[in-house]
Every structure is written in structure tokens, then in C-alpha cells.
Design a protein around this motif. Sequence first.
Motif, PDB file in Angstrom:
ATOM      1  N   GLY A   1       0.795  -1.206   0.000  1.00  0.00           N
ATOM      2  CA  GLY A   1       0.000   0.000   0.000  1.00  0.00           C
ATOM      3  C   GLY A   1       0.833   1.263   0.000  1.00  0.00           C
ATOM      4  O   GLY A   1       1.820   1.381  -0.692  1.00  0.00           O
ATOM      5  N   SER A   2       0.399   2.235   0.812  1.00  0.00           N
ATOM      6  CA  SER A   2       1.006   3.564   0.793  1.00  0.00           C
ATOM      7  C   SER A   2       2.380   3.612   1.454  1.00  0.00           C
ATOM      8  O   SER A   2       3.087   4.585   1.299  1.00  0.00           O
ATOM      9  N   THR A   3       2.770   2.591   2.201  1.00  0.00           N
ATOM     10  CA  THR A   3       4.092   2.635   2.836  1.00  0.00           C
ATOM     11  C   THR A   3       5.196   2.212   1.875  1.00  0.00           C
ATOM     12  O   THR A   3       6.351   2.491   2.117  1.00  0.00           O
ATOM     13  N   GLU A   4       4.855   1.565   0.757  1.00  0.00           N
ATOM     14  CA  GLU A   4       5.884   1.102  -0.163  1.00  0.00           C
ATOM     15  C   GLU A   4       6.757   2.231  -0.712  1.00  0.00           C
ATOM     16  O   GLU A   4       7.974   2.126  -0.671  1.00  0.00           O
ATOM     17  N   PRO A   5       6.185   3.330  -1.227  1.00  0.00           N
ATOM     18  CA  PRO A   5       7.057   4.406  -1.713  1.00  0.00           C
ATOM     19  C   PRO A   5       7.939   4.984  -0.603  1.00  0.00           C
ATOM     20  O   PRO A   5       9.112   5.287  -0.830  1.00  0.00           O
ATOM     21  N   ARG A   6       7.393   5.082   0.578  1.00  0.00           N
ATOM     22  CA  ARG A   6       8.160   5.612   1.709  1.00  0.00           C
ATOM     23  C   ARG A   6       9.362   4.718   2.005  1.00  0.00           C
ATOM     24  O   ARG A   6      10.478   5.179   2.169  1.00  0.00           O
ATOM     25  N   GLN A   7       9.126   3.413   2.063  1.00  0.00           N
ATOM     26  CA  GLN A   7      10.206   2.463   2.331  1.00  0.00           C
ATOM     27  C   GLN A   7      11.241   2.468   1.216  1.00  0.00           C
ATOM     28  O   GLN A   7      12.434   2.348   1.462  1.00  0.00           O
ATOM     29  N   ARG A   8      10.766   2.615  -0.018  1.00  0.00           N
ATOM     30  CA  ARG A   8      11.672   2.665  -1.159  1.00  0.00           C
ATOM     31  C   ARG A   8      12.566   3.909  -1.079  1.00  0.00           C
ATOM     32  O   ARG A   8      13.759   3.844  -1.377  1.00  0.00           O
ATOM     33  N   ILE A   9      12.010   5.015  -0.649  1.00  0.00           N
ATOM     34  CA  ILE A   9      12.786   6.250  -0.512  1.00  0.00           C
ATOM     35  C   ILE A   9      13.829   6.098   0.597  1.00  0.00           C
ATOM     36  O   ILE A   9      14.987   6.479   0.428  1.00  0.00           O
ATOM     37  N   VAL A  10      13.442   5.518   1.720  1.00  0.00           N
ATOM     38  CA  VAL A  10      14.382   5.317   2.836  1.00  0.00           C
ATOM     39  C   VAL A  10      15.513   4.378   2.413  1.00  0.00           C
ATOM     40  O   VAL A  10      16.692   4.657   2.647  1.00  0.00           O
ATOM     41  N   ALA A  11      15.157   3.269   1.772  1.00  0.00           N
ATOM     42  CA  ALA A  11      16.184   2.325   1.315  1.00  0.00           C
ATOM     43  C   ALA A  11      17.085   2.979   0.271  1.00  0.00           C
ATOM     44  O   ALA A  11      18.312   2.792   0.285  1.00  0.00           O
ATOM     45  N   GLY A  12      16.506   3.760  -0.615  1.00  0.00           N
ATOM     46  CA  GLY A  12      17.294   4.471  -1.624  1.00  0.00           C
ATOM     47  C   GLY A  12      18.230   5.485  -0.996  1.00  0.00           C
ATOM     48  O   GLY A  12      19.376   5.648  -1.437  1.00  0.00           O
ATOM     49  N   ALA A  13      17.754   6.159   0.039  1.00  0.00           N
ATOM     50  CA  ALA A  13      18.607   7.127   0.741  1.00  0.00           C
ATOM     51  C   ALA A  13      19.784   6.423   1.395  1.00  0.00           C
ATOM     52  O   ALA A  13      20.925   6.898   1.313  1.00  0.00           O
ATOM     53  N   ALA A  14      19.542   5.304   2.033  1.00  0.00           N
ATOM     54  CA  ALA A  14      20.630   4.546   2.663  1.00  0.00           C
ATOM     55  C   ALA A  14      21.642   4.111   1.609  1.00  0.00           C
ATOM     56  O   ALA A  14      22.855   4.202   1.828  1.00  0.00           O
ATOM     57  N   ASP A  15      21.147   3.670   0.464  1.00  0.00           N
ATOM     58  CA  ASP A  15      22.043   3.236  -0.609  1.00  0.00           C
ATOM     59  C   ASP A  15      22.891   4.398  -1.119  1.00  0.00           C
ATOM     60  O   ASP A  15      24.105   4.263  -1.289  1.00  0.00           O
ATOM     61  N   MET A  16      22.270   5.530  -1.362  1.00  0.00           N
ATOM     62  CA  MET A  16      23.039   6.680  -1.854  1.00  0.00           C
ATOM     63  C   MET A  16      24.035   7.178  -0.812  1.00  0.00           C
ATOM     64  O   MET A  16      25.157   7.548  -1.147  1.00  0.00           O
ATOM     65  N   MET A  17      23.631   7.181   0.444  1.00  0.00           N
ATOM     66  CA  MET A  17      24.525   7.644   1.509  1.00  0.00           C
ATOM     67  C   MET A  17      25.743   6.730   1.627  1.00  0.00           C
ATOM     68  O   MET A  17      26.850   7.201   1.870  1.00  0.00           O
ATOM     69  N   ARG A  18      25.561   5.441   1.457  1.00  0.00           N
ATOM     70  CA  ARG A  18      26.694   4.522   1.581  1.00  0.00           C
ATOM     71  C   ARG A  18      27.633   4.620   0.390  1.00  0.00           C
ATOM     72  O   ARG A  18      28.780   4.226   0.465  1.00  0.00           O
ATOM     73  N   ARG A  19      27.149   5.179  -0.711  1.00  0.00           N
ATOM     74  CA  ARG A  19      27.973   5.340  -1.908  1.00  0.00           C
ATOM     75  C   ARG A  19      28.562   6.745  -2.039  1.00  0.00           C
ATOM     76  O   ARG A  19      29.699   6.891  -2.462  1.00  0.00           O
ATOM     77  N   ARG A  20      27.778   7.752  -1.688  1.00  0.00           N
ATOM     78  CA  ARG A  20      28.198   9.126  -1.939  1.00  0.00           C
ATOM     79  C   ARG A  20      28.369   9.965  -0.689  1.00  0.00           C
ATOM     80  O   ARG A  20      28.861  11.081  -0.766  1.00  0.00           O
ATOM     81  N   GLY A  21      27.929   9.444   0.442  1.00  0.00           N
ATOM     82  CA  GLY A  21      27.960  10.238   1.651  1.00  0.00           C
ATOM     83  C   GLY A  21      26.668  11.017   1.816  1.00  0.00           C
ATOM     84  O   GLY A  21      25.768  10.947   0.973  1.00  0.00           O
ATOM     85  N   VAL A  22      26.588  11.744   2.887  1.00  0.00           N
ATOM     86  CA  VAL A  22      25.362  12.475   3.209  1.00  0.00           C
ATOM     87  C   VAL A  22      25.337  13.831   2.516  1.00  0.00           C
ATOM     88  O   VAL A  22      24.369  14.194   1.856  1.00  0.00           O
ATOM     89  N   ASN A  23      26.389  14.586   2.654  1.00  0.00           N
ATOM     90  CA  ASN A  23      26.402  15.955   2.155  1.00  0.00           C
ATOM     91  C   ASN A  23      26.371  16.033   0.633  1.00  0.00           C
ATOM     92  O   ASN A  23      25.937  17.026   0.073  1.00  0.00           O
ATOM     93  N   ALA A  24      26.795  14.984  -0.042  1.00  0.00           N
ATOM     94  CA  ALA A  24      26.791  14.968  -1.508  1.00  0.00           C
ATOM     95  C   ALA A  24      25.494  14.411  -2.072  1.00  0.00           C
ATOM     96  O   ALA A  24      25.376  14.194  -3.278  1.00  0.00           O
ATOM     97  N   THR A  25      24.516  14.197  -1.217  1.00  0.00           N
ATOM     98  CA  THR A  25      23.251  13.610  -1.626  1.00  0.00           C
ATOM     99  C   THR A  25      22.126  14.589  -1.338  1.00  0.00           C
ATOM    100  O   THR A  25      21.891  14.953  -0.188  1.00  0.00           O
ATOM    101  N   SER A  26      21.431  15.021  -2.382  1.00  0.00           N
ATOM    102  CA  SER A  26      20.318  15.955  -2.205  1.00  0.00           C
ATOM    103  C   SER A  26      18.995  15.192  -2.158  1.00  0.00           C
ATOM    104  O   SER A  26      18.905  14.049  -2.608  1.00  0.00           O
TER     105      SER A  26
END
Length: 191
Positions: free
Chosen positions: A2-27
Motif C-alpha cells: 500500500g502507501s508505505t511502499e514508496p516511503r520504504q523505497r525512498i528510505v532504502a534508496g537514501a541509505a544506498d546513496m549515503m553509503r555510496r556518496r555520503g550524506v552531504n553529496a546527496t540531495s
Amino acid sequence: MGSTEPRQRIVAGAADMMRRRGVNATSVRELAKHAKAPLGSTYHYFPGGKQQLVTEAVRFAGDVVARALAEELSAGPVEGLRAFLAWWRGVVAKSDFTAGCPVLAVSVEEPADGATALVAAAEVFTRWESLLADSLRQHGAGEREADQVATLTVAAVEGAVAMCRAKRSTEPLDRVAVRLEAVVVQALVER
């Protein structure tokens, strides 16, 4: 889901980008694009903005690692350590040495508006240490020794993962694995 899927996808995507690019380089814009979510949905699900999203991504990553660690430690601290280090070796090697730990990224970068993210990172590290220390105690290590070895293990693995990325090699993790196993065995023998 349901409606939590996009939210979870965004959180997982953020974790993935942070582990690759760091926090400050991720908008937030890049996070939405990476998660294949409309930009507006990030602000809908995360009214606290990037700080809220980063904090939730840290907790998400912490949960993923804690589940893997707990599963591996069910075989005992030595076997668990071996499997856990093999898991991290896989993470860095499969990503061609571009992925590390988003929890470490937050800790090292200390985002300007990230007090809650830093608190979440500290909680995650403490949780991982507790899992390790509990396993060591259950297998005969003393209280103080278990706590010290657990802290050493988390610190050594996090540092080795960062070194693997920089050197584009699993050699730092392999070297740390040998020494950590000896420390764990010694902690169990000395009791």
C-alpha cells in the motif's frame, strides 16, 4: 504494502546513496530520483526534510545490518564474526568498492542539521555492539571483555570497510578479520 511502499523505497534508496556518496553529496532531489519517486512524495513522507530522511535511512541501515549480524551470531561468536566479515566483503566487492556504511557516513560527515542523525548513528553502533557482546557473554566471555571486544569489532570493521573503498581492495578487511578472530577466540578462552 500500500502507501508505505514508496516511503520504504525512498528510505532504502537514501541509505544506498549515503553509503555510496555520503550524506552531504546527496540531495533530496537526487534521493527521490534514485528511489524512482516523485520529488513531492519525499516532502510528503518526510516533512522534516533531509534531516528526517537521513535519520530514518541510518535506522533502516542499522536494522539491516543488525538482522544480518544476529543471524550470523546464532552460530556463535567466531562463526558469526567470520560470516559477518564475509557479508561486508561482499558488500564492498559487489559494489566495485563504491559502497560502504551509511551509518559511518553520517558519523564522519556530521551533517550541519543532523543532530538527530548522529544520535541515530550512535544508537545503531550501540545496538551492533550489544549484539556482539551478548553473543560473546553467552559463549563464556566476561562482561568487560565482551564489551571491549564488541566495540573493537565494530570500530575495526567500519574502519576496514572505509579502507577497502579507498584502496579498492578487500585486503584491509581480510587482515582485520584474522586479528579480530584471534581476539574473539582469546576472549572466549580467558574466561
